[in-house]
Design a protein around this motif. Structure first.
Motif, PDB file in Angstrom:
ATOM      1  N   UNK A 436     -21.398 104.772 -38.032  1.00  0.00           N
ATOM      2  CA  UNK A 436     -21.969 103.696 -38.842  1.00  0.00           C
ATOM      3  C   UNK A 436     -22.768 102.685 -38.020  1.00  0.00           C
ATOM      4  N   UNK A 437     -22.737 102.839 -36.718  1.00  0.00           N
ATOM      5  CA  UNK A 437     -23.492 101.919 -35.868  1.00  0.00           C
ATOM      6  C   UNK A 437     -24.997 102.028 -36.127  1.00  0.00           C
ATOM      7  N   UNK A 438     -25.444 103.205 -36.507  1.00  0.00           N
ATOM      8  CA  UNK A 438     -26.867 103.428 -36.735  1.00  0.00           C
ATOM      9  C   UNK A 438     -27.282 102.968 -38.135  1.00  0.00           C
ATOM     10  N   UNK A 439     -28.408 102.297 -38.218  1.00  0.00           N
ATOM     11  CA  UNK A 439     -28.906 101.862 -39.527  1.00  0.00           C
ATOM     12  C   UNK A 439     -29.372 103.063 -40.355  1.00  0.00           C
ATOM     13  N   UNK A 440     -29.751 104.143 -39.682  1.00  0.00           N
ATOM     14  CA  UNK A 440     -30.231 105.324 -40.397  1.00  0.00           C
ATOM     15  C   UNK A 440     -29.108 105.958 -41.219  1.00  0.00           C
ATOM     16  N   UNK A 441     -27.894 105.898 -40.710  1.00  0.00           N
ATOM     17  CA  UNK A 441     -26.749 106.416 -41.468  1.00  0.00           C
ATOM     18  C   UNK A 441     -26.496 105.548 -42.687  1.00  0.00           C
ATOM     19  N   UNK A 442     -26.584 104.244 -42.507  1.00  0.00           N
ATOM     20  CA  UNK A 442     -26.327 103.323 -43.624  1.00  0.00           C
ATOM     21  C   UNK A 442     -27.410 103.402 -44.700  1.00  0.00           C
ATOM     22  N   UNK A 443     -28.599 103.890 -44.339  1.00  0.00           N
ATOM     23  CA  UNK A 443     -29.680 104.012 -45.309  1.00  0.00           C
ATOM     24  C   UNK A 443     -29.847 105.435 -45.839  1.00  0.00           C
ATOM     25  N   UNK A 444     -29.031 106.338 -45.333  1.00  0.00           N
ATOM     26  CA  UNK A 444     -29.059 107.718 -45.806  1.00  0.00           C
ATOM     27  C   UNK A 444     -27.946 107.912 -46.830  1.00  0.00           C
ATOM     28  N   UNK A 445     -28.300 108.250 -48.052  1.00  0.00           N
ATOM     29  CA  UNK A 445     -27.312 108.308 -49.135  1.00  0.00           C
ATOM     30  C   UNK A 445     -26.227 109.349 -48.849  1.00  0.00           C
ATOM     31  N   UNK A 446     -26.628 110.515 -48.412  1.00  0.00           N
ATOM     32  CA  UNK A 446     -25.645 111.585 -48.167  1.00  0.00           C
ATOM     33  C   UNK A 446     -24.686 111.195 -47.045  1.00  0.00           C
ATOM     34  N   UNK A 447     -25.226 110.641 -45.965  1.00  0.00           N
ATOM     35  CA  UNK A 447     -24.393 110.255 -44.829  1.00  0.00           C
ATOM     36  C   UNK A 447     -23.429 109.128 -45.210  1.00  0.00           C
ATOM     37  N   UNK A 448     -23.940 108.122 -45.919  1.00  0.00           N
ATOM     38  CA  UNK A 448     -23.084 106.997 -46.287  1.00  0.00           C
ATOM     39  C   UNK A 448     -22.023 107.432 -47.296  1.00  0.00           C
ATOM     40  N   UNK A 449     -22.401 108.274 -48.246  1.00  0.00           N
ATOM     41  CA  UNK A 449     -21.425 108.792 -49.215  1.00  0.00           C
ATOM     42  C   UNK A 449     -20.337 109.587 -48.498  1.00  0.00           C
ATOM     43  N   UNK A 450     -20.717 110.391 -47.531  1.00  0.00           N
ATOM     44  CA  UNK A 450     -19.739 111.186 -46.776  1.00  0.00           C
ATOM     45  C   UNK A 450     -18.790 110.289 -46.000  1.00  0.00           C
ATOM     46  N   UNK A 451     -19.324 109.239 -45.381  1.00  0.00           N
ATOM     47  CA  UNK A 451     -18.472 108.331 -44.624  1.00  0.00           C
ATOM     48  C   UNK A 451     -17.527 107.562 -45.550  1.00  0.00           C
ATOM     49  N   UNK A 452     -17.993 107.202 -46.744  1.00  0.00           N
ATOM     50  CA  UNK A 452     -17.128 106.496 -47.694  1.00  0.00           C
ATOM     51  C   UNK A 452     -15.973 107.399 -48.140  1.00  0.00           C
ATOM     52  N   UNK A 453     -16.281 108.645 -48.448  1.00  0.00           N
ATOM     53  CA  UNK A 453     -15.212 109.590 -48.825  1.00  0.00           C
ATOM     54  C   UNK A 453     -14.249 109.818 -47.660  1.00  0.00           C
ATOM     55  N   UNK A 454     -14.787 109.913 -46.476  1.00  0.00           N
ATOM     56  CA  UNK A 454     -13.971 110.097 -45.277  1.00  0.00           C
ATOM     57  C   UNK A 454     -12.991 108.932 -45.110  1.00  0.00           C
ATOM     58  N   UNK A 455     -13.483 107.708 -45.284  1.00  0.00           N
ATOM     59  CA  UNK A 455     -12.624 106.548 -45.098  1.00  0.00           C
ATOM     60  C   UNK A 455     -11.607 106.410 -46.230  1.00  0.00           C
ATOM     61  N   UNK A 456     -11.931 106.881 -47.429  1.00  0.00           N
ATOM     62  CA  UNK A 456     -10.940 106.875 -48.508  1.00  0.00           C
ATOM     63  C   UNK A 456      -9.734 107.725 -48.134  1.00  0.00           C
ATOM     64  N   UNK A 457      -9.980 108.847 -47.487  1.00  0.00           N
ATOM     65  CA  UNK A 457      -8.880 109.718 -47.048  1.00  0.00           C
ATOM     66  C   UNK A 457      -8.122 109.081 -45.895  1.00  0.00           C
TER      67      UNK A 457
END
Length: 531
Positions: A436-457
């Motif tokens: 999440x340090x990269x702004x590109x991840x935070x602006x990429x829908x697929x990457x951010x959605x994946x990280x959100x699901x990951x953190x829910x687990x």
């Protein structure tokens, strides 16, 4: 602040969903009901060890998880209102709706209230519950730890104190526990300390760390905290917490919905006026609730940072829930006003609280490790964090009876609880922090959605690691009962949130700061002064 021309809401943004929500609610109720049924059936089957007691712990984890989502959403509403943030106005109705569904958590809390009074055929969840006190009383009487003939003289010296103590404790199930606690105080007063522990052999359970006295410390501290840890008072406090959260959540949601109808700015002013007091009430109740629901599973252990630890996980869960729900909603045409800029800011918050959770977790650990008090360090031992036992005052006792007594290497170390601890370090902190340090991840829908699901687990794994060792350690349980319970609680919370959302627009369409949110541009430099 943006340099772009303001956008406008569409009919899809301001539409009231109404009956269109019913299929979603129905499916969530069906999924939740099936999940709960599987968990109950699993608890009844011999193939799943632990039985009904394990189901009680699994349900407690699930309830704390669902509660954390609602509390995190409530805090998001409060803190953005307190600081008069405009960037989130376009989607603020979502956390408002989840927070206003807090009465649903009151319904889900009924089994928790039951567990405070009675246990199950397999055992109790809370040691201070009526069944827990009764079990400790029988255990102390059976072991007869303080009734050795060689101490008969000392017992006579304290007979008067015991009589006074028994008179103070009206409930008969407290009598043996009280006598044991007073005997501990008597030994300490006469300088005997841990003399009576010299020949004891303690099985390694959730009430025994490397501290030899801990087998008796749990009933001792349960007695010392009896004025707070009683089933009736616990139930009253839990109902009070839920009432306070429900009132705050309803107030902010209802004011926002009323402003949709009449456009009166007084609603915004009232929300802002109550925000500081609401934040204070939130902080106090969440801290106390985390102590009651989770930390009281082991009355001997304590950490003044535990409330902040639970809060950090709760806000992380809320951010992830908002990201997942809005992205899934956009796939079927909802939340059209939400764009990459809003998700970018939510990604920033997620990044911040991933780090904040790690900071709090490390601070709690290092303070306990540095102080090295056996009354607190054992908590990490039974969770597989350390391979070094406490001070035995000599070599540890041998396992002469083959009952799993402790030795220099706790049996939890190197097992699944150690795997969970390492998983939290790398998968809950270091890996998300790096990604999440990269702004590109935070602006990429697929990457951010994946990280959100990951953190829910990972947030669930965190609560499981905190709560489940109170049921069993070094054994590790995570299967149908645990998964079924958490799916049930989350589905019911979301289903009732959808019901509440059906009666209002998904966007706070008359909020005075809506234009700031619609024109949000995180790529533009904000001017130093605005006019």
């Amino acid at each position: 602040m943006s340099h772009h021309a303001p956008k406008h809401l569409t009919e899809r943004d301001t539409a009231v969903l109404g009956e269109a929500v019913w299929p979603l609610r129905r499916n969530l109720w069906i999924i939740g009901g099936v999940a709960l049924l599987l968990a109950v059936v699993a608890a009844a089957l011999p193939v799943f060890e632990g039985g009904w007691q394990r189901l009680g712990f699994a349900y407690l984890i699930a309830f704390c998880y669902a509660l954390a989502i609602a509390l995190g959403c409530l805090f998001f509403v409060l803190i953005t209102t307190l600081f008069r943030a405009g960037w989130c106005t376009a989607f603020r109705r979502l956390p408002e709706t989840i927070a206003a569904s807090m009465p649903t958590l009151g319904m889900l809390a009924i089994p928790i209230l039951v567990m405070a009074f009675v246990g199950s055929p397999n055992g109790y969840v809370y040691p201070w519950s009526q069944d827990g006190i009764h079990a400790y009383g029988k255990k102390m009487a059976a072991h007869n730890t303080y009734a050795d003939e060689e101490k008969a003289g000392e017992k006579d010296d304290h007979a008067e104190g015991h009589a006074k103590g028994e008179a103070r404790m009206k409930a008969p199930t407290f009598v043996n526990l009280l006598a044991a606690a007073e005997a501990v105080e008597a030994d300490e007063a006469h300088g005997h300390g841990d003399d009576h522990h010299g020949d004891d052999h303690h099985a390694w359970t959730h009430t025994a760390g490397s501290w030899p006295a801990h087998a008796h410390a749990t009933p001792y501290y349960t007695y010392k905290k009896a004025s707070w840890l009683t089933p009736g008072f616990f139930s009253f406090r839990l109902v009070l917490y839920l009432a306070v959260w429900s009132l705050i959540g309803w107030f902010y949601w209802s004011r926002s919905v009323k402003q949709d109808a009449d456009g009166d700015l007084e609603h915004t002013h009232r929300r802002q006026w109550w925000a500081p007091l609401s934040v204070i009430a939130f902080a106090l109740t969440v801290t106390a609730a985390s102590f009651d629901l989770v930390m009281s599973l082991d009355p001997a252990w304590y950490s003044t940072m535990f409330g902040v630890y639970y809060f950090a996980g709760a806000f992380t869960l809320a951010i992830c829930t908002m990201i997942v729900v809005m992205m899934l909603g956009q796939r079927v045409g909802y939340f059209p006003a939400i764009n990459t800029e809003h998700f970018h800011d939510l990604g920033k918050l997620l990044f911040a609280f991933v780090f904040f959770w790690g900071y709090v977790a490390f601070s709690q650990f290092v303070l306990i490790w540095y102080a090295s008090f056996p009354e607190t360090t054992y908590w990490f031992e039974i969770r597989g964090v350390t391979s070094v036992s406490g001070d035995f005052g000599g070599s540890p006792p041998a396992d002469v009876e083959g009952n799993g007594t402790f030795d220099a290497a706790p049996p939890t170390f190197g097992g699944m609880w150690t795997v969970s601890a390492w998983t939290l370090l790398f998968a809950h902190l270091l890996l998300p922090f790096a990604i999440l340090l990269s702004k590109h991840v935070k602006r990429n829908r697929v990457a951010l959605f994946s990280m959100a699901c990951w953190m829910l687990v990972l947030c669930y794994i965190d609560l499981h690691w905190v709560i489940m060792p109170a049921f069993s350690s070094p054994e590790f349980y995570l299967s149908v009962p645990e998964i079924g319970c958490v799916v049930f609680c989350v589905c019911i919370l979301l289903a009732e949130s959808a019901r509440r959302a059906a009666g209002a627009s998904l966007t706070a369409k008359n909020d005075p700061r809506l234009h700031e949110s619609l024109a949000l541009d995180t790529t533009a430099w904000a001017p130093l002064h605005t006019h």
